[in-house]
Design an enzyme around this catalytic site. Structure first.
Site, PDB file in Angstrom:
ATOM      1  N   CYS A 139       0.813  -1.230   0.000  1.00 13.32           N
ATOM      2  CA  CYS A 139       0.000   0.000   0.000  1.00 13.32           C
ATOM      3  C   CYS A 139       0.841   1.274   0.000  1.00 13.32           C
ATOM      4  CB  CYS A 139      -0.952   0.001   1.182  1.00 13.32           C
ATOM      5  SG  CYS A 139      -1.996  -1.470   1.204  1.00 13.32           S
TER       6      CYS A 139
ATOM      7  N   ASN B 201     -10.189  -0.051   1.371  1.00 12.41           N
ATOM      8  CA  ASN B 201      -8.737  -0.048   1.194  1.00 12.41           C
ATOM      9  C   ASN B 201      -8.406  -0.543  -0.218  1.00 12.41           C
ATOM     10  OD1 ASN B 201      -5.985  -0.478   1.165  1.00 12.41           O
ATOM     11  ND2 ASN B 201      -5.907  -1.485   3.158  1.00 12.41           N
TER      12      ASN B 201
ATOM     13  N   HIS C 252      -2.774   7.108   3.130  1.00  9.35           N
ATOM     14  CA  HIS C 252      -3.289   5.815   2.664  1.00  9.35           C
ATOM     15  C   HIS C 252      -4.593   5.535   3.406  1.00  9.35           C
ATOM     16  CE1 HIS C 252      -3.864   1.747   1.633  1.00  9.35           C
ATOM     17  NE2 HIS C 252      -3.446   1.250   2.776  1.00  9.35           N
TER      18      HIS C 252
END
Ligand code: COA
Length: 308
Positions: free
Chosen positions: A109, A263, A233
């Site tokens: 990520c 996500n 993020h």
């Protein structure tokens, strides 16, 4: 000295929306639990990394008023390539019609911020424009019977054009890190499903993201008060809130799209950036702090001056 500026932004999302209530129909979970623990209301699923990446890339080029031939390199940050070989960037290169190089980068990520720093490095040694894309289809490596993970993930892509400029440019500072001794916390073996130790990831994530962001700010000679927009993020709203609180950056100065997209790994930062731009939250000359963390564990932050 050759620096970079970032020009144009584009995103792509699969059409299929999966709400918390949809998940509650097959899993022992609820809309209330998911919202309270994660801030997620719905996510998009059914994406293909190359297709979403190519669409986001085309839109970023369009937004920048550029043609595919104006770009030298396709740099794709992804955790979910279409195949192990070839790199998915090659498919995207062909689909968009970009000449020049193409390669994938996997820093989970943190991949988009890692990619921004790598793009700046390529420019410093003479590269022309780079189409930087973050695209991930986490839905494809998720066990949809595993409620701990199914409620968190979504698919999407976002892209920007990284352009060379004379002088130091608009990437004011950056910071990258990794701790491979923590790789067991978040992983997916060949042919398997994503596994995550959620509690441990949560605890570590807040610490590494705050430390990394503080280091990047200090390297740029800036204070949290100088940040116009934090673009973190999007893994869990509570992680974002905890990071905001520790950094001393209010949620009003933070880009949040996790409620709509969940996500999306490498795509989450450009999705949040694009949303902020479209909503008029990023003015010319704004100071952006991009910061992410993910499997590895990896983390990365960048302070970027935005040119409208
Ligand atoms: N629906 C309902 N209940 C659930 C659930 C779900 N989807 N998932 C877990 N639970 C239950 C647990 O079994 C536990 O029950 P118990 O108290 O009877 O044992 C309870 O809810 C609390 O679970 P816990 O794991 O303590 O919840 P949490 O507050 O830590 O939230 C996460 C879980 C996964 C949302 C959170 O840990 C997290 O977001 N971690 C980081 C994830 C992340 O950042 N990942 C990406 C990295 S890039």
């Amino acid at each position: 000295m050759r620096g970079i500026t970032v020009r144009g932004c584009g995103i792509s999302l699969p059409d299929k929306v999966l709400t918390n209530d949809d998940l509650s129909a097959t899993l022992d979970t609820s809309d209330a639990w998911i919202i309270e623990r994660t801030g997620i209301k719905e996510r998009r699923v059914g994406g293909i990394t190359s297709q979403m990446g190519a669409e986001a890339g085309r839109r970023a080029l369009e937004d920048a008023g550029l043609q595919p031939a104006d770009v030298d390199v396709v740099l794709l940050a992804t955790t979910t390539p279409d195949a192990l070989v070839p790199g998915t960037s090659a498919t995207i290169q062909e689909q968009i019609g970009v000449p020049g190089g193409a390669f994938d980068l996997n820093a989970a990520c943190s991949g988009f911020v890692y990619g921004l720093v790598v793009a700046a490095g390529l420019v410093a040694v003479g590269s022309g424009r780079i189409l930087l894309i973050g695209s991930d289809a986490l839905s494809r490596i998720t066990d949809w019977d595993d409620r701990a993970l199914a409620v968190l993930v979504g698919d999407g892509a976002g892209a920007v054009v990284v352009e060379p400029v004379d002088g130091p440019g608009d990437l004011l500072s950056w910071n990258m890190g990794a701790d491979g001794s923590l790789r067991h916390l978040l992983k997916c073996d060949h042919g398997g499903y994503l596994f995550m130790d959620g509690k441990e990831v949560f605890r570590k994530a807040v610490r590494v993201v705050v430390e990394s962001a503080e280091r990047a700010l200090s390297d740029a000679g800036l204070q949290p008060a100088d940040v116009d927009l934090l673009v973190p993020h999007q893994a869990n709203l509570r992680i974002i809130q905890a990071a905001c609180q520790r950094l001393g950056i209010t949620e009003e100065r933070t880009a949040v799209v996790i409620d709509r997209y969940g996500n999306t790994s490498s795509a989450s930062i450009p999705l949040a950036l694009d949303d902020a731009i479209r909503n008029g939250r990023v003015h010319d000359g704004a100071t952006l702090l991009l910061t992410g963390f993910g499997g590895g564990m990896t983390w990365a932050s960048a302070v970027l001056r935005w040119r409208a």
